[in-house]
Structures are given as C-alpha cells and as structure tokens.
Write a protein that holds these residues in place. Structure first.
Motif, PDB file in Angstrom:
ATOM      1  N   GLY A  76       0.822  -1.209   0.000  1.00 34.87           N
ATOM      2  CA  GLY A  76       0.000   0.000   0.000  1.00 34.87           C
ATOM      3  C   GLY A  76       0.854   1.255   0.000  1.00 34.87           C
ATOM      4  O   GLY A  76       0.618   2.192  -0.772  1.00 34.87           O
ATOM      5  N   SER A  77       1.876   1.301   0.850  1.00 31.47           N
ATOM      6  CA  SER A  77       2.789   2.444   0.880  1.00 31.47           C
ATOM      7  C   SER A  77       3.543   2.592  -0.433  1.00 31.47           C
ATOM      8  O   SER A  77       3.787   3.710  -0.918  1.00 31.47           O
ATOM      9  N   MET A  78       3.915   1.464  -1.017  1.00 33.56           N
ATOM     10  CA  MET A  78       4.746   1.502  -2.215  1.00 33.56           C
ATOM     11  C   MET A  78       3.977   2.018  -3.430  1.00 33.56           C
ATOM     12  O   MET A  78       4.594   2.432  -4.417  1.00 33.56           O
ATOM     13  N   ILE A  79       2.647   1.996  -3.397  1.00 32.32           N
ATOM     14  CA  ILE A  79       1.877   2.614  -4.481  1.00 32.32           C
ATOM     15  C   ILE A  79       2.208   4.101  -4.555  1.00 32.32           C
ATOM     16  O   ILE A  79       2.453   4.654  -5.632  1.00 32.32           O
ATOM     17  N   PHE A  80       2.215   4.754  -3.400  1.00 33.56           N
ATOM     18  CA  PHE A  80       2.564   6.183  -3.343  1.00 33.56           C
ATOM     19  C   PHE A  80       4.025   6.385  -3.741  1.00 33.56           C
ATOM     20  O   PHE A  80       4.340   7.281  -4.550  1.00 33.56           O
TER      21      PHE A  80
ATOM     22  N   SER B 271      -2.238  -5.290  -8.770  1.00 33.49           N
ATOM     23  CA  SER B 271      -2.424  -4.536 -10.009  1.00 33.49           C
ATOM     24  C   SER B 271      -2.238  -3.043  -9.781  1.00 33.49           C
ATOM     25  O   SER B 271      -1.623  -2.345 -10.604  1.00 33.49           O
ATOM     26  N   ALA B 272      -2.771  -2.528  -8.661  1.00 31.90           N
ATOM     27  CA  ALA B 272      -2.665  -1.090  -8.390  1.00 31.90           C
ATOM     28  C   ALA B 272      -1.216  -0.661  -8.239  1.00 31.90           C
ATOM     29  O   ALA B 272      -0.825   0.421  -8.698  1.00 31.90           O
TER      30      ALA B 272
ATOM     31  N   LEU C 285      -6.392   6.696  -6.588  1.00 36.62           N
ATOM     32  CA  LEU C 285      -7.057   5.776  -7.508  1.00 36.62           C
ATOM     33  C   LEU C 285      -7.078   4.359  -6.945  1.00 36.62           C
ATOM     34  O   LEU C 285      -8.020   3.601  -7.198  1.00 36.62           O
ATOM     35  N   ALA C 286      -6.054   4.007  -6.184  1.00 36.16           N
ATOM     36  CA  ALA C 286      -5.987   2.662  -5.605  1.00 36.16           C
ATOM     37  C   ALA C 286      -7.047   2.437  -4.540  1.00 36.16           C
ATOM     38  O   ALA C 286      -7.326   1.287  -4.182  1.00 36.16           O
TER      39      ALA C 286
ATOM     40  N   PRO D 156      -9.277  -0.546   0.575  1.00 33.24           N
ATOM     41  CA  PRO D 156      -9.594   0.590   1.461  1.00 33.24           C
ATOM     42  C   PRO D 156      -8.382   1.137   2.203  1.00 33.24           C
ATOM     43  O   PRO D 156      -8.352   1.211   3.434  1.00 33.24           O
ATOM     44  N   TYR D 157      -7.344   1.532   1.443  1.00 29.12           N
ATOM     45  CA  TYR D 157      -6.140   2.064   2.082  1.00 29.12           C
ATOM     46  C   TYR D 157      -6.447   3.307   2.902  1.00 29.12           C
ATOM     47  O   TYR D 157      -5.872   3.512   3.974  1.00 29.12           O
TER      48      TYR D 157
END
Length: 435
Positions: A190-194, A229-230, A398-399, A404-405
C-alpha cells in the motif's frame, strides 16, 4: 547581592549562542523529529503490522507538534474542510446507529474518519515546519530502501522458513509463485503505491545517480513480484504524470524536452530494461504472465469479487435514493467477516454510507488539491517536489477503488501529507502576492 568587600567572584552566565527562550523549543523540535521519523517508519515500512505501537507514536507525535502550531490561512482552510467532513461522519454515525450498525463498527469509523485524519493533519504540518518538503522527500528515499528490503526479507523468510516466519508482516501470509506469476500478501505494498508513483514521476529528486537507478530498479522488481495490479500500474501512471508535468515545473521551466528526456528518461528506461531482463533470465517470473493477469483483472473490473461487491453497493445506493444508509452499515455482500461494513471499493462504499452529498464533501479537499496543482502547473509554477507528492497521491487515491487504504489510519499519511503541504504553501504564496 555581593558587596564591595566580598571577595566571592560573580560568575557570568555561560554563553549558549542561542536565546534562552529558544532552548525548550529546540528540544521539543528534536523530540518531534525523532518521533515523527519513527512514526513514518511504522506507517511506511510496516503499516498495520504494529497497530498499537503505531497509535501510541501517532499520539506522541501529535502532542509534540502542538507547541509550534501556527494556524496559517491554508491550514485554517484545510481544517474547515476537515470539520465539514467530520460533521458528515457524526450525522451518519447517528444514522448508522439507528439502522442497527454494530457498536464496534461505529467506534472504528469515528477513529478512522474523525480522530486519525486530524492527528495526521497536525503531524504533517509539524513536518512541514520542522524539515520542509525537500527534507521529507529525502526521508522517503531512505524509507523506500527499507520498504524494498522488507519485501526481499519477506520472500527469503517465507521460502526458507515458511509462513510462520513472516507472520509479523502479515497474519496469514501467503506467497504465490506459479506459472511465471509472483504475488505476496504484504501491507507495505500500500505504501509503495505512493512511493512508486512519486519516484517514477520525479526521479531527479534522488540526487545520487547510482542510488536513483538502484532504487527505481528495486521498486520495479518489488511491484512486479507483488501481484498487486494497483502497485504495478502506479509505475507507468507515475511516469506519465511526471512526463506531462515536467515542463510545467519551476525547476525545468525553459529546459527543452529532449534535454530532460536524455537526462532522466533515458537512464530510467535503461534501468527498467536491465531489471526486466534480469527478472526474465534469472528468476521464474515472466513479465508477460504478470502483465496478462494485470490486464485481465483490470478489464474484469477488479475481479469477480469486486464486481459482485460493486453491484450490491449500487443496489444499496438506489434503495436509499442516494441519501446514505449510515456509517458502519453493510449490504448483503460481505467481503470481510470480521468487519462486514468494510468494502474494497471505497468510492462506492462512501456513496452508500453517506449519500451523494456526503461523499462529495469527503472528496472536496482532494478535488481542491488536484485542481490547485493543475492550476500551478498551467501557470508553470509547480515545484518539482509537489509534482512528486501529487503523482504519489493520484496513484494512491485511484488505488482506493481497489483496496480501502484510506480507511487504515497507518496509511492515511499518503492522502494527508500532500494536502497539508500544498494548502499551507499555496496560501502563503497568495499572501505574499497580495503584499
């Protein structure tokens, strides 16, 4: 008081180089920096793994940020928007209670939607005052290295010692390495998406060239082996946002596109191509298999479960006339038996819970932020550090339609920190112009 005949010398005060009134403030500032870095370590590298220690550190960082709090114009505006969303939450907590919502659900919603965002706003403003956005990005470089190290450690421990060895990272951890696909269950994704969205949009913020190539390569490997995927899509998405906004930043204004591409684009592409070759040649991961699964999942609307979940939420919205069923209230489809009111498609879930108007009030700070950044970009006044923050925010925002991050207090920094830095600095710029 010494007399003339008193031989006792009067010792002068020891010079400190600073006014006495600043000494306590410096001590509080240093304590805040230490606690704030620990908080980011817990929420960026191991989010959700240590919820109680994280909550304690959040509270301590909040208390240490209060002494230097200054209610600037931008911060007042953001707090006003927060107050509106908090009032919506309170109203629909009452509605949810009237519709039979469980008490534990009401308490958790109050904590996540009212208490936690306010704490993050104050802590983020403390970081802005203490170190500024440039130093914060340097912190995120270090934390990104720790993130990819934690992913490598997870794979090593799982493959050599089994699921019990990685229970710290994720309860019920799993690792899938079949038919060229790789996927793992870790909160750090989740953090790595940002982080991926931010650094692939603004690689120039990683000052050392070797570190830049290495970090981008490690983030790419972590994303491709995540099965998320996100996270995988945040890399091309961040790169596209960065490419679109590059010529609109103050640092690159007037620099020809070909120069920017040769300076940052070509080295980044080389690092990506080398990484993909190494993955194909020396591991069981096949890029084509990973991308096929990602594209199929996106084309299917996030998979069968999310499709059924969305359909149930649509029906719930229609049954309530778009007015909202109340917080902590669920529909017939249950995705989490322990928390049946939680859903991965947060956008639809918000409309179902608080109605169209309530969801718009929730989204208003983010919409203002996105339009504000777009306005700065059109005026060619967008700082590159804000380009980084904006790109990471967009990917994370968008993720939220896949996970539900934003409802996890340990991951709300991705949505709060960019807003606080932009709201405060944008308002200060307006004040300076008026003067």
């Amino acid at each position: 008081m010494n007399s003339i005949n008193d031989p006792t010398p009067v010792m002068p005060p020891v010079p400190t180089g600073l006014p006495d009134t600043d000494a306590p403030r410096l001590t509080v500032r240093h304590l805040f920096l230490g606690v704030a870095f620990l908080l980011l370590l817990l929420t960026v590298v191991v989010p959700n793994s240590l919820p109680i220690p994280t909550a304690i550190v959040m509270g301590l960082a909040f208390l240490l940020a209060l002494p230097g709090l200054r209610l600037s114009l931008g911060l007042r505006n953001l707090l006003a928007l927060y107050a509106c969303s908090a009032m919506v939450t309170v109203v629909y907590l009452i509605v949810g209670g009237m519709h039979g919502a469980p008490f534990i659900g009401l308490v958790q919603v109050a904590a996540v939607y009212i208490v936690s965002p306010f704490i993050w706003i104050i802590v983020a403003d403390g970081l802005r005052r203490a170190i500024g956005i440039e130093r914060l990005v340097e912190w995120l470089v270090v934390l990104s290295l720790l993130c990819v190290f934690s992913v490598a450690l997870f794979f090593y421990l799982y493959l050599t010692r089994g699921a019990a060895a990685v229970a710290f990272f994720f309860q019920g951890a799993n690792l899938n390495l079949n038919e060229g696909f790789a996927g793992a269950t870790m909160h750090v994704y989740g953090s790595m998406i940002f982080l991926c969205g931010g650094f692939f949009s603004s690689p120039e913020l990683i000052k050392r060239r070797t570190l830049r190539f290495a970090l981008l390569a490690m983030l790419l490997v972590s994303a491709l082996t995540s099965g998320r995927s996100a996270l995988i899509l945040s890399i091309p998405m961040g790169a596209c946002i960065g490419w679109i906004l590059a010529s609109r930043t103050t640092e690159h204004h007037g620099k020809p596109a070909i120069v920017r591409f040769m300076q940052y684009g070509v080295p980044s592409l080389v690092a990506i191509m080398v990484t993909l070759y190494v993955l194909e040649a020396y591991t069981q991961v096949r890029i084509s298999a990973v991308l096929d699964i990602v594209f199929n999942k996106v084309a299917a609307g996030g998979g069968v479960e999310r499709t059924e979940m969305s359909r149930s939420l649509y029906n719930g919205i229609l049954n309530d006339g778009g007015l909202g069923a109340g917080q902590a209230v669920g529909v017939n489809y249950v995705s989490d038996p322990i928390h049946p009111w939680r859903y991965e498609v947060v956008w639809l879930a918000s409309v179902f819970r608080v109605g169209l108007l309530g969801a718009f009030i929730y989204a208003l700070p983010f919409l203002i932020y996105m339009f504000g950044v777009a306005k700065l970009a059109l005026d060619r006044r967008l700082p590159v550090h804000h380009k980084f923050m904006f790109s990471g925010f967009v990917c994370a925002f968008l993720a939220t339609n896949t996970n539900p991050y934003i409802e996890a207090f340990s991951l709300q920094w991705m949505y709060t920190i960019p807003l606080v830095f932009w709201f405060v600095e944008h308002s200060l710029a307006l004040v300076r112009v008026r003067r």
